[in-house]
Design a protein around this motif. Structure first.
Motif, PDB file in Angstrom:
ATOM      1  N   ASP A  98       0.806  -1.215   0.000  1.00 38.86           N
ATOM      2  CA  ASP A  98       0.000   0.000   0.000  1.00 38.86           C
ATOM      3  C   ASP A  98       0.844   1.273   0.000  1.00 38.86           C
ATOM      4  O   ASP A  98       0.313   2.368   0.116  1.00 38.86           O
ATOM      5  CB  ASP A  98      -0.992   0.012   1.170  1.00 38.86           C
ATOM      6  CG  ASP A  98      -0.345  -0.250   2.520  1.00 38.86           C
ATOM      7  OD1 ASP A  98       0.900  -0.229   2.604  1.00 38.86           O
ATOM      8  OD2 ASP A  98      -1.092  -0.482   3.503  1.00 38.86           O
ATOM      9  N   VAL A  99       2.166   1.120  -0.136  1.00 41.46           N
ATOM     10  CA  VAL A  99       3.055   2.272  -0.241  1.00 41.46           C
ATOM     11  C   VAL A  99       4.092   2.007  -1.326  1.00 41.46           C
ATOM     12  O   VAL A  99       4.730   0.949  -1.329  1.00 41.46           O
ATOM     13  CB  VAL A  99       3.777   2.567   1.094  1.00 41.46           C
ATOM     14  CG1 VAL A  99       4.670   3.809   0.961  1.00 41.46           C
ATOM     15  CG2 VAL A  99       2.797   2.752   2.241  1.00 41.46           C
ATOM     16  N   THR A 100       4.241   2.957  -2.244  1.00 39.51           N
ATOM     17  CA  THR A 100       5.270   2.860  -3.284  1.00 39.51           C
ATOM     18  C   THR A 100       6.346   3.895  -2.992  1.00 39.51           C
ATOM     19  O   THR A 100       6.044   5.066  -2.747  1.00 39.51           O
ATOM     20  CB  THR A 100       4.677   3.099  -4.680  1.00 39.51           C
ATOM     21  OG1 THR A 100       3.640   2.126  -4.916  1.00 39.51           O
ATOM     22  CG2 THR A 100       5.740   2.956  -5.757  1.00 39.51           C
ATOM     23  N   VAL A 101       7.597   3.433  -3.009  1.00 37.89           N
ATOM     24  CA  VAL A 101       8.726   4.265  -2.604  1.00 37.89           C
ATOM     25  C   VAL A 101       9.739   4.372  -3.747  1.00 37.89           C
ATOM     26  O   VAL A 101      10.040   3.374  -4.411  1.00 37.89           O
ATOM     27  CB  VAL A 101       9.424   3.668  -1.359  1.00 37.89           C
ATOM     28  CG1 VAL A 101      10.621   4.519  -0.931  1.00 37.89           C
ATOM     29  CG2 VAL A 101       8.438   3.516  -0.205  1.00 37.89           C
ATOM     30  N   ALA A 102      10.245   5.585  -3.959  1.00 36.37           N
ATOM     31  CA  ALA A 102      11.394   5.771  -4.842  1.00 36.37           C
ATOM     32  C   ALA A 102      12.638   5.435  -4.034  1.00 36.37           C
ATOM     33  O   ALA A 102      12.941   6.092  -3.032  1.00 36.37           O
ATOM     34  CB  ALA A 102      11.461   7.208  -5.338  1.00 36.37           C
ATOM     35  N   VAL A 103      13.352   4.393  -4.433  1.00 32.24           N
ATOM     36  CA  VAL A 103      14.531   3.946  -3.694  1.00 32.24           C
ATOM     37  C   VAL A 103      15.693   4.881  -4.008  1.00 32.24           C
ATOM     38  O   VAL A 103      16.117   5.002  -5.162  1.00 32.24           O
ATOM     39  CB  VAL A 103      14.886   2.491  -4.044  1.00 32.24           C
ATOM     40  CG1 VAL A 103      16.136   2.055  -3.283  1.00 32.24           C
ATOM     41  CG2 VAL A 103      13.719   1.562  -3.751  1.00 32.24           C
ATOM     42  N   GLU A 104      16.197   5.554  -2.980  1.00 29.47           N
ATOM     43  CA  GLU A 104      17.289   6.509  -3.169  1.00 29.47           C
ATOM     44  C   GLU A 104      18.642   5.925  -2.780  1.00 29.47           C
ATOM     45  O   GLU A 104      19.674   6.294  -3.342  1.00 29.47           O
ATOM     46  CB  GLU A 104      17.015   7.772  -2.353  1.00 29.47           C
ATOM     47  CG  GLU A 104      15.774   8.523  -2.848  1.00 29.47           C
ATOM     48  CD  GLU A 104      15.338   9.623  -1.895  1.00 29.47           C
ATOM     49  OE1 GLU A 104      16.058   9.896  -0.909  1.00 29.47           O
ATOM     50  OE2 GLU A 104      14.269  10.210  -2.135  1.00 29.47           O
ATOM     51  N   LEU A 122       6.286   7.796  -2.895  1.00 29.43           N
ATOM     52  CA  LEU A 122       5.691   8.355  -4.109  1.00 29.43           C
ATOM     53  C   LEU A 122       4.171   8.364  -4.018  1.00 29.43           C
ATOM     54  O   LEU A 122       3.517   9.320  -4.441  1.00 29.43           O
ATOM     55  CB  LEU A 122       6.130   7.537  -5.333  1.00 29.43           C
ATOM     56  CG  LEU A 122       7.604   7.615  -5.712  1.00 29.43           C
ATOM     57  CD1 LEU A 122       7.899   6.639  -6.847  1.00 29.43           C
ATOM     58  CD2 LEU A 122       7.978   9.030  -6.120  1.00 29.43           C
ATOM     59  N   SER A 123       3.608   7.290  -3.488  1.00 24.49           N
ATOM     60  CA  SER A 123       2.151   7.201  -3.335  1.00 24.49           C
ATOM     61  C   SER A 123       1.839   6.254  -2.194  1.00 24.49           C
ATOM     62  O   SER A 123       2.626   5.347  -1.887  1.00 24.49           O
ATOM     63  CB  SER A 123       1.493   6.699  -4.628  1.00 24.49           C
ATOM     64  OG  SER A 123       1.960   5.396  -4.955  1.00 24.49           O
ATOM     65  N   SER A 124       0.692   6.490  -1.547  1.00 27.03           N
ATOM     66  CA  SER A 124       0.333   5.672  -0.398  1.00 27.03           C
ATOM     67  C   SER A 124      -1.175   5.633  -0.206  1.00 27.03           C
ATOM     68  O   SER A 124      -1.843   6.654  -0.289  1.00 27.03           O
ATOM     69  CB  SER A 124       0.996   6.240   0.870  1.00 27.03           C
ATOM     70  OG  SER A 124       0.518   5.586   2.024  1.00 27.03           O
ATOM     71  N   SER A 125      -1.693   4.434   0.062  1.00 25.87           N
ATOM     72  CA  SER A 125      -3.077   4.288   0.513  1.00 25.87           C
ATOM     73  C   SER A 125      -3.100   3.892   1.984  1.00 25.87           C
ATOM     74  O   SER A 125      -4.147   3.567   2.531  1.00 25.87           O
ATOM     75  CB  SER A 125      -3.813   3.241  -0.335  1.00 25.87           C
ATOM     76  OG  SER A 125      -3.171   1.980  -0.256  1.00 25.87           O
ATOM     77  N   ARG A 131      12.195   1.389  -7.817  1.00 25.10           N
ATOM     78  CA  ARG A 131      10.970   1.544  -7.048  1.00 25.10           C
ATOM     79  C   ARG A 131      10.743   0.301  -6.198  1.00 25.10           C
ATOM     80  O   ARG A 131      11.168  -0.807  -6.549  1.00 25.10           O
ATOM     81  CB  ARG A 131       9.747   1.726  -7.971  1.00 25.10           C
ATOM     82  CG  ARG A 131       9.846   2.903  -8.930  1.00 25.10           C
ATOM     83  CD  ARG A 131       9.593   4.220  -8.224  1.00 25.10           C
ATOM     84  NE  ARG A 131       9.574   5.336  -9.161  1.00 25.10           N
ATOM     85  CZ  ARG A 131      10.635   6.046  -9.521  1.00 25.10           C
ATOM     86  NH1 ARG A 131      11.833   5.716  -9.025  1.00 25.10           N
ATOM     87  NH2 ARG A 131      10.532   7.055 -10.358  1.00 25.10           N
ATOM     88  N   ALA A 132      10.048   0.475  -5.074  1.00 24.29           N
ATOM     89  CA  ALA A 132       9.643  -0.647  -4.233  1.00 24.29           C
ATOM     90  C   ALA A 132       8.225  -0.397  -3.758  1.00 24.29           C
ATOM     91  O   ALA A 132       7.868   0.728  -3.409  1.00 24.29           O
ATOM     92  CB  ALA A 132      10.578  -0.790  -3.037  1.00 24.29           C
ATOM     93  N   ARG A 133       7.404  -1.424  -3.780  1.00 24.94           N
ATOM     94  CA  ARG A 133       6.051  -1.336  -3.235  1.00 24.94           C
ATOM     95  C   ARG A 133       5.961  -2.306  -2.067  1.00 24.94           C
ATOM     96  O   ARG A 133       6.212  -3.516  -2.225  1.00 24.94           O
ATOM     97  CB  ARG A 133       4.996  -1.667  -4.280  1.00 24.94           C
ATOM     98  CG  ARG A 133       3.565  -1.477  -3.746  1.00 24.94           C
ATOM     99  CD  ARG A 133       2.504  -1.771  -4.793  1.00 24.94           C
ATOM    100  NE  ARG A 133       2.558  -0.832  -5.898  1.00 24.94           N
ATOM    101  CZ  ARG A 133       2.653  -1.174  -7.173  1.00 24.94           C
ATOM    102  NH1 ARG A 133       2.708  -2.450  -7.518  1.00 24.94           N
ATOM    103  NH2 ARG A 133       2.688  -0.254  -8.116  1.00 24.94           N
TER     104      ARG A 133
END
Length: 329
Positions: free
Chosen positions: A34-40, A75-78, A106-108
């Motif tokens: 439920d969360v998508t992250v830009a991996v830095e 990046l986005s989250s529910s 990216r990682a979800r």
């Protein structure tokens, strides 16, 4: 067209022969969460090395993107706990083992797997600490809960030149402990002294079969090696002392006797960083921010790029990596 990003994918064929490839993926290829992250930033841990080289059965889902930890931006989250723009860290929870991990742009993931990036730390800083450093902090906290204070006597750190060991030496020395660093790489003595080690001993002192109960040398220890090394560390722990065990670089067996436990009241503290509850994780990262000299992170870490991950995986399994490896994504 959807945005693409590079990812490392480990696969195996019908004969269970493993292969590793760099591929292009989109967010549609990611697993549930439920969360998508830009991996830095991410890192190369010993477990990641095992996953990529296939030296041990770390990967339990095929194909899989390895990488057990990362830091980045939502990046986005529910999930109600997170919103776009939040800075986050992930360690464990089966990521890089059963769930697509960090070696992608990216990682979800599930929101409950994340913790906030501490104030004053960058994504690079967090991965210089990484799962190895977070595990080291869990070990230190366990020793403290058991009453192992600096006044009790020296503490030993095995595998001191590795990721867990390096951070453990730095934290323990800052907290005032007399740290005995055990390493198989004598050339790293100056490095370990710079991190705060008061004594350096050779790995050979602990790696050969020893007595069930040896001379008392330390009040506690942090062990990432296991096997005979851990058995010897326990046999040399003083009355009422404790050893935090978190790794198996030397083997999964423990050829010990009950003598240290029943004759000296020694405790063996098991440390699991993968499924540790969130409250413990939050405490560990808070303590890392205050009890680890971030200036020492530069001494105990090196930085590589995405294209260097596969080679670094081989190097860490072969014992050619000192300290921490940060991947700038």
């Amino acid at each position: 067209m959807p945005e693409t990003f590079k990812a490392i994918l480990v696969s195996r064929d019908e004969d269970k022969k493993q292969s590793v490839a760099v591929t292009e993926m989109t967010e549609a290829d990611l697993m549930e969460g439920d969360v998508t992250v830009a991996v830095e930033a991410t890192t190369v841990n010993y477990k990641d090395g095992l996953a990529i080289t296939g030296k041990a059965p770390v990967v339990r889902r095929w194909p899989l993107v390895p990488g057990i930890d990362f830091a980045g931006t939502v990046l986005s989250s529910s999930n109600p706990g997170w919103k776009a723009g939040d800075k986050v860290i992930l360690n464990g929870w089966g990521v890089g083992e059963t769930h697509y991990g960090a070696y992608a742009g990216r990682a979800r993931v599930k929101g409950e797997w994340l913790v906030p990036l501490p104030q004053g730390m960058s994504a690079h800083d967090a991965m210089a600490v990484g799962t190895a450093g977070y595990t080291a902090m869990l070990c230190v906290m366990a020793l403290e809960r058991h009453g192992i204070t600096p006044q009790r006597g020296p503490v030993v750190v095995t595998g001191a030149s590795g990721g867990v060991g390096s951070v453990a030496v730095a934290i323990l020395s800052k907290l005032g402990y007399h740290v005995v660093a055990s390493t198989g790489r004598g050339a790293e003595s100056a490095y370990l002294t710079g991190l705060g080690a008061a004594e350096i001993i050779s790995r050979e002192e602990l790696s050969a079969p020893g007595k069930p109960l040896a001379k008392e040398r330390w009040a506690g220890g942090v062990d990432a090696i296991g096997s005979t090394t851990l058995a010897n560390v326990l046999s040399m722990t003083s009355y009422g002392g404790a050893v935090a065990a978190c790794g198996l670089a030397g083997g999964m067996d423990l050829p010990a006797t009950v003598a240290p436990f029943i004759l000296r009241g020694v405790s063996l503290l098991g440390i699991d960083s993968v499924m540790a509850p969130k409250a413990l994780r939050l405490e560990a990262w808070k303590r890392i921010r205050t009890d680890l000299d971030l200036a020492k992170l530069k001494a105990l870490s090196t930085t590589i790029g995405f294209d260097d991950i596969i080679d670094a995986a081989g190097d860490i399994v072969a014992g050619r990596i000192r300290g921490r490896v940060v991947v700038d994504m």
